[in-house]
Design a protein around this motif. Sequence first.
Motif, PDB file in Angstrom:
ATOM      1  N   ALA A 173     -31.128   2.594  93.515  1.00  0.00           N
ATOM      2  CA  ALA A 173     -29.710   2.538  93.161  1.00  0.00           C
ATOM      3  C   ALA A 173     -29.000   1.523  94.044  1.00  0.00           C
ATOM      4  CB  ALA A 173     -29.075   3.915  93.328  1.00  0.00           C
ATOM      5  N   ARG A 223     -23.369   9.842  94.745  1.00  0.00           N
ATOM      6  CA  ARG A 223     -24.024   9.116  93.652  1.00  0.00           C
ATOM      7  C   ARG A 223     -23.123   9.100  92.426  1.00  0.00           C
ATOM      8  NH1 ARG A 223     -29.975   8.177  91.609  1.00  0.00           N
ATOM      9  NH2 ARG A 223     -30.149   7.654  93.795  1.00  0.00           N
ATOM     10  N   ALA A 280     -27.649   4.344  88.197  1.00  0.00           N
ATOM     11  CA  ALA A 280     -27.042   5.008  89.348  1.00  0.00           C
ATOM     12  C   ALA A 280     -26.465   4.001  90.327  1.00  0.00           C
ATOM     13  CB  ALA A 280     -28.068   5.895  90.066  1.00  0.00           C
ATOM     14  N   GLU A 284     -25.090   4.271  94.462  1.00  0.00           N
ATOM     15  CA  GLU A 284     -24.867   5.099  95.650  1.00  0.00           C
ATOM     16  C   GLU A 284     -23.601   4.594  96.367  1.00  0.00           C
ATOM     17  OE1 GLU A 284     -26.186   7.748  96.669  1.00  0.00           O
ATOM     18  OE2 GLU A 284     -28.062   7.897  95.539  1.00  0.00           O
TER      19      GLU A 284
END
Length: 322
Positions: free
Chosen positions: A28, A94, A197, A199
Amino acid sequence: MPAPDTSQPESRIHINKPQPLLDCGRYAPKRCVGDTVDVGADIFRDGHEIVRAVVRFRPANAAVGWTESPMRALDAHHNGVRWAGSFRVDTPGRWEWSIEAWSDVFSTWRDELQRKINAGQHDLGGELSEGALLIEDAAARAERGPDRTVLERALDILRDDDAEETAQFDAALAPDVLAAVDRNGERHGAAHLELQAIEVDRVRARFSSWYELVPRSWGGLKAVEELVPQIAEHGFDVLYLLPIHPIGRKNRKGPNNALEAGPDDPGSPYAIGAKEGGHDAVHPDLGTMDDVRSLCATAREHGMDVCLDLALNASADHPWLT
């Protein structure tokens, strides 16, 4: 490889080369709170229908629905297929994002009608009836309010046999009608990018000033806590401590890497683990867990974080080994 889902026909819209990705989506990408995440992709389909696309995003595992942000075609002026959009991340953790693209049937119809009107064509009753069906569908989906009022008013004019042709054209092409259909109309043949995704960390993760010290050299955790105001005054915002865990006695070395330690030599703080505990314990010479909590609280009062060296080293005396 899983068998393709044949319960639904494959979308004619393709979403390729999405960004941001790391190692084809294996990891991510990272951002900080307040950052804008720029999203891009190649989006295209066969035929001449107008394509629309949005970025969909939300914090992962949150009890909230998707938020959408429009995407725009970057190079449509020379028949390119690259699209871009963005969204803002405002909480740590996330986040999930995706892209939805669909064929904008109403905008395609509207564009064709506009070109016929510009070419001087008349008697476009067939075209107007087609548009009326699309507006009727959007009106049925809209909740009672301004959008439904706008759409129903346009339908009244389009289906009025006594209405002037120019009035019907104006109703069909009205910007507020286009906007209302856009908010409520069906997304024909929608395609979705699989979930990606991001982060999101605190702003301090991007840059901070660290002050490193060895607690034993200052007399333990309580003595370090007394130093926090002075360290903070110098502009540091992270206090970085070497391992504070119990130190093993077996094979303990002395000063300058001597193979044998004297009775008062503490050993290396990276030889973690003794009868007093392992990675979840504090060396009794340095303090207690309550001292750790007190140090962290004092640091927080001065706008600082406390960082512990995440050392996985273990001595032969580590209790977890037995």
